[in-house]
Design a protein around this motif. Structure first.
Motif, PDB file in Angstrom:
ATOM      1  N   LEU A 145       0.827  -1.207   0.000  1.00 28.09           N
ATOM      2  CA  LEU A 145       0.000   0.000   0.000  1.00 28.09           C
ATOM      3  C   LEU A 145       0.862   1.258   0.000  1.00 28.09           C
ATOM      4  O   LEU A 145       0.580   2.218  -0.705  1.00 28.09           O
ATOM      5  CB  LEU A 145      -0.939  -0.002   1.211  1.00 28.09           C
ATOM      6  N   VAL A 146       1.956   1.229   0.780  1.00 31.43           N
ATOM      7  CA  VAL A 146       2.867   2.381   0.787  1.00 31.43           C
ATOM      8  C   VAL A 146       3.411   2.588  -0.619  1.00 31.43           C
ATOM      9  O   VAL A 146       3.450   3.714  -1.132  1.00 31.43           O
ATOM     10  CB  VAL A 146       4.031   2.163   1.795  1.00 31.43           C
ATOM     11  N   ILE A 181       2.096   1.697  -3.477  1.00 29.60           N
ATOM     12  CA  ILE A 181       1.048   2.210  -4.369  1.00 29.60           C
ATOM     13  C   ILE A 181       0.832   3.698  -4.127  1.00 29.60           C
ATOM     14  O   ILE A 181       0.771   4.503  -5.055  1.00 29.60           O
ATOM     15  CB  ILE A 181      -0.288   1.440  -4.161  1.00 29.60           C
ATOM     16  N   LEU A 182       0.802   4.048  -2.855  1.00 28.88           N
ATOM     17  CA  LEU A 182       0.582   5.443  -2.470  1.00 28.88           C
ATOM     18  C   LEU A 182       1.687   6.329  -3.043  1.00 28.88           C
ATOM     19  O   LEU A 182       1.438   7.368  -3.644  1.00 28.88           O
ATOM     20  CB  LEU A 182       0.590   5.517  -0.937  1.00 28.88           C
ATOM     21  N   ALA A 222       1.375   6.564  -6.792  1.00 32.84           N
ATOM     22  CA  ALA A 222       0.266   7.427  -7.186  1.00 32.84           C
ATOM     23  C   ALA A 222       0.645   8.891  -7.016  1.00 32.84           C
ATOM     24  O   ALA A 222       0.331   9.736  -7.849  1.00 32.84           O
ATOM     25  CB  ALA A 222      -0.965   7.103  -6.359  1.00 32.84           C
ATOM     26  N   THR A 223       1.368   9.175  -5.914  1.00 31.57           N
ATOM     27  CA  THR A 223       1.784  10.556  -5.665  1.00 31.57           C
ATOM     28  C   THR A 223       2.701  11.033  -6.789  1.00 31.57           C
ATOM     29  O   THR A 223       2.479  12.092  -7.379  1.00 31.57           O
ATOM     30  CB  THR A 223       2.525  10.643  -4.318  1.00 31.57           C
ATOM     31  N   PHE A 244       3.014   9.857  -9.707  1.00 30.74           N
ATOM     32  CA  PHE A 244       2.236   9.881 -10.934  1.00 30.74           C
ATOM     33  C   PHE A 244       1.448  11.168 -11.063  1.00 30.74           C
ATOM     34  O   PHE A 244       1.456  11.819 -12.093  1.00 30.74           O
ATOM     35  CB  PHE A 244       1.259   8.684 -10.916  1.00 30.74           C
ATOM     36  N   GLN A 248      -4.699   7.808 -14.965  1.00 29.17           N
ATOM     37  CA  GLN A 248      -3.959   8.589 -13.969  1.00 29.17           C
ATOM     38  C   GLN A 248      -4.916   9.370 -13.078  1.00 29.17           C
ATOM     39  O   GLN A 248      -4.775   9.396 -11.872  1.00 29.17           O
ATOM     40  CB  GLN A 248      -3.045   9.600 -14.645  1.00 29.17           C
ATOM     41  N   THR A 273      -6.724   7.146 -10.658  1.00 31.85           N
ATOM     42  CA  THR A 273      -5.850   6.724  -9.566  1.00 31.85           C
ATOM     43  C   THR A 273      -5.707   7.852  -8.558  1.00 31.85           C
ATOM     44  O   THR A 273      -5.839   7.655  -7.359  1.00 31.85           O
ATOM     45  CB  THR A 273      -4.450   6.359 -10.132  1.00 31.85           C
ATOM     46  N   PHE A 311      -7.039   8.059  -4.463  1.00 34.78           N
ATOM     47  CA  PHE A 311      -6.168   8.240  -3.320  1.00 34.78           C
ATOM     48  C   PHE A 311      -6.303   9.613  -2.670  1.00 34.78           C
ATOM     49  O   PHE A 311      -5.679   9.874  -1.667  1.00 34.78           O
ATOM     50  CB  PHE A 311      -4.702   7.998  -3.720  1.00 34.78           C
ATOM     51  N   LEU A 328      -4.501  11.105   0.572  1.00 35.08           N
ATOM     52  CA  LEU A 328      -3.450  12.100   0.393  1.00 35.08           C
ATOM     53  C   LEU A 328      -3.764  13.360   1.184  1.00 35.08           C
ATOM     54  O   LEU A 328      -2.875  14.010   1.735  1.00 35.08           O
ATOM     55  CB  LEU A 328      -3.304  12.456  -1.089  1.00 35.08           C
ATOM     56  N   ILE A 355       1.292   7.872   7.574  1.00 30.47           N
ATOM     57  CA  ILE A 355       0.914   6.949   6.499  1.00 30.47           C
ATOM     58  C   ILE A 355       0.463   5.609   7.062  1.00 30.47           C
ATOM     59  O   ILE A 355      -0.520   5.026   6.631  1.00 30.47           O
ATOM     60  CB  ILE A 355       2.091   6.758   5.518  1.00 30.47           C
ATOM     61  N   ILE A 361      -2.998   3.582   6.446  1.00 28.88           N
ATOM     62  CA  ILE A 361      -3.048   2.236   5.879  1.00 28.88           C
ATOM     63  C   ILE A 361      -3.845   1.311   6.780  1.00 28.88           C
ATOM     64  O   ILE A 361      -4.654   0.515   6.315  1.00 28.88           O
ATOM     65  CB  ILE A 361      -1.623   1.722   5.624  1.00 28.88           C
TER      66      ILE A 361
END
Lengths: 265, 376
Positions: A8-9, A11-12, A15-16, A18, B3, B6, B10, B14, B21, B25
């Motif tokens: 998950l970290v 992916i996070l 995504a950031t 990205f 994109q 996604t 999140f 975020l 974090i 999770i």
């Protein structure tokens, strides 16, 4: 649980990164499409299969196949900077018999004026040596690349020229030129990849924006395969495939492209 | 577009940048606990369903012998599954891969002969056409750096295509093979089971065949057990003498490691005229590679006769005799087969040759040749 957390970290983080990248892209001028139109030529006329043309050696040639791979396209802006088409969407097979394949439309090209184009004639060594997962679309040896791939010697045929000539006395008057060779996987061998660089003439430019769809008309002259720097006679060499002589032919066809004109409709 | 999706997904997480974090999770995990539970139940049901099936799944855990070097094939790119292995096996033995449905992979790579074509110098393929080289055994493919006698193919996944389209082997168009497979409901089911989609394409076809051939690991000969100090690994005094001679005569320079090949390309003096089969030259166009062929493994020699790239030597005695006194001189003859005094080959007396053969027979892996998981 720990593993799941790690994923998950990841992916996070991905995504950031990205989302940051996509923001940067949005800052650029509005992107639009650009088409590269390849017209196969035989000297001063359009190439028609079944019609006879003379090569430099004065032999009469009737073509039946003229296929080539274009990859790794870069577009040169008027200010000297480049836009590189994303590698994974930068492989094209121009098939002489398939008119649709003659038009390469690049989408999401950053807005601006383009005055030159660079590409690789062939399939670059990295892709040529890639794993099976990347062999899709025009690179699928059992699909579009059928006939453009050597199964016994893993590699793509970059340029394929076939036809007949009364000058050829062997194999029912046929000639076959299957030119490839990306430098070898584990042992070095011939490298017939050619970096092609084309400049627009007469200060023509392709102006890309969200509202315009310029088309660059590129000539590919099949008779260049038979001349400069090495005069190729179909009578003397009716068949050249994976052989040392193929480098002579590759050196010939390296200059077969030119930009004829640009439409800015 | 992906994109944006996604990012949107999140965004709530975020936005809570003040929360650590890991806390975030944990929340995500908690909110998905019930889904995880149902997933576990689902997987369990799948297993029960599998157990109720007619056939018990064979053990498909990959054998990585401790006496072998690290593998070459990237197994993470194609993890072996029971379904993928079963599909690969079916394809391997199915003549539908050939033009007229007469020749399967298994026609020339027969399990009881370590997947070689025993007693055939070269193989007869489609229409009884003859090839030019001896069909090599399919074993320990996980460790091969190149494939075929000339090393023309650099990844296992691309190996089957060469045999399928070869005019004297299976002489079939690969797109046509896919078409034929798509018409069979069984294959559509098997591809779905193996790859989650009934899409039959270059990726799924090649990966299934690779999964089967990757499983063909031969490393349970008496020699292997001896090296790994396992029971059944006793070698006789004569066999040990043969092993010592094998090293002393430097056979292990080329037949290196416990794979018994360094996978290099060499000319071992079979032919004076190298134009008969140019070998590795055809792939590299390097004159130094004329008449060179890949060093074969020495495993399972009792089942893989005849020997050499052209299958020209029928017995092991003949092979040893060749190296002792039959090596022919040509431009690219391996330097290891040229002695300082100008004599060719490896100096060996007849008793020495006999002892080396006794040792070589300890490399026979009976379990491998009889493994029911691999048989048709």
């Amino acid at each position: 649980m720990k593993n799941l957390k790690f994923i998950l970290v990841a992916i996070l983080a991905f995504a950031t990164v990205f989302s940051i990248t996509s923001c940067e892209e949005e800052d650029e001028s509005t992107p639009g499409p650009l088409t590269l139109h390849f017209e196969n030529r035989a000297g001063s006329s359009t190439l028609n299969f079944g019609q006879a043309y003379n090569n430099e050696a004065g032999e009469s040639l009737t073509f039946s196949t003229f296929n080539y791979y274009i990859s790794n396209i870069k577009l040169k802006k008027a200010d000297g900077t480049y836009y590189t088409v994303p590698k994974d969407s930068s492989y094209f097979l121009i098939d002489g018999e398939d008119n649709e394949s003659h038009e390469i439309t690049l989408n999401d090209v950053p807005g601006g004026d383009y005055v030159g184009f660079e590409f690789v004639l062939g399939v670059d060594s990295l892709k040529s040596a890639s794993d099976i997962g990347q062999r899709t679309g025009v690179l699928d040896p059992a699909g579009a690349a059928q006939g453009m791939y050597w199964m016994w010697n893993s590699g793509y045929i970059f340029v394929k020229v076939e036809g007949t000539s009364p000058a050829v006395t062997e194999v029912d008057g046929h000639f076959f030129y299957h030119i490839g060779g990306y430098g070898g996987y584990s042992s070095p061998t011939i490298n017939n990849l050619k970096n092609i660089s084309l400049e627009a003439h007469n200060s023509e430019k392709a102006s890309v924006s969200k509202d315009a769809h310029p088309e660059v008309h590129i000539y590919a002259d099949v008779l260049e395969v038979f001349k400069s720097p090495n005069s190729l006679s179909v009578a003397q060499s009716p068949v050249v495939m994976f052989a040392p002589q193929s480098t002579d032919i590759a050196n010939n066809y390296a200059d077969m492209f030119s930009i004829n004109h640009i439409h800015n409709d | 577009m992906l994109q944006h999706k996604t990012t949107a997904f999140f965004k709530p997480y975020l936005a809570r940048s003040t929360i650590s974090i890991s806390k975030t999770i944990n929340r995500m995990i908690n909110s998905h606990k019930k889904y995880t539970a149902s997933l576990i139940i689902f997987i369990t049901l799948q297993f029960i369903a599998a157990c109720n099936g007619e056939e018990v799944q064979p053990d498909i855990s990959l054998f990585l012998p401790s006496n072998f070097p690290p593998p070459v094939y990237d197994i993470s790119s194609n993890p072996i599954t029971p379904e993928g292995f079963a599909l690969g096996k079916k394809l391997f033995y199915d003549p539908i891969l050939s033009r007229d449905s007469t020749i399967a992979c298994g026609s020339c790579h027969i399990p009881f002969s370590s997947f070689s074509h025993v007693a055939h110098s070269v193989s007869h393929g489609i229409d009884d056409k003859l090839g030019t080289r001896n069909a090599p055994p399919v074993m320990n493919m996980l460790w091969h750096t190149t494939f075929f006698w000339d090393g023309g193919v650099h990844t296992l996944d691309l190996v089957p295509f060469n045999a399928i389209q070869n005019p004297v082997e299976m002489d079939e168009n690969i797109a046509n093979v896919y078409e034929k497979l798509r018409r069979q409901p069984t294959y559509r089911q098997l591809f779905t089971a193996a790859f989650g989609s009934e899409d039959i394409n270059t990726q799924t076809f090649a990966k299934a065949l690779s999964q089967f051939s990757l499983m063909l690991v031969s490393a349970n000969s008496r020699y292997d057990k001896y090296i790994r100090n396992e029971s059944g690994g006793e070698l006789t005094a004569e066999e040990l003498e043969g092993l010592a001679l094998f090293k002393q005569k430097k056979c292990n320079t080329c037949h290196a490691t416990d794979l018994f090949s360094d996978f290099s390309f060499r000319n071992n003096g079979i032919k004076e005229d190298l134009t008969v089969d140019k070998g590795r030259y055809l792939v590299t166009l390097n004159p130094d590679d004329m008449g060179r062929f890949k060093v074969p493994s020495l495993r399972n020699l009792s089942q893989t006769n005849p020997y050499m790239h052209d299958g020209s030597i029928t017995t092991l005695e003949g092979v040893l005799e060749h190296y002792a006194e039959g090596v022919l001189l040509s431009e690219t003859l391996d330097t290891l087969l040229q002695q300082p005094d100008g004599t060719l080959g490896i100096p060996m007396t007849s008793p020495e040759q006999a002892k080396i053969i006794v040792f070589l027979k300890t490399l026979n892996d009976i379990d491998f040749n009889k493994d029911p998981r691999f048989a048709e």
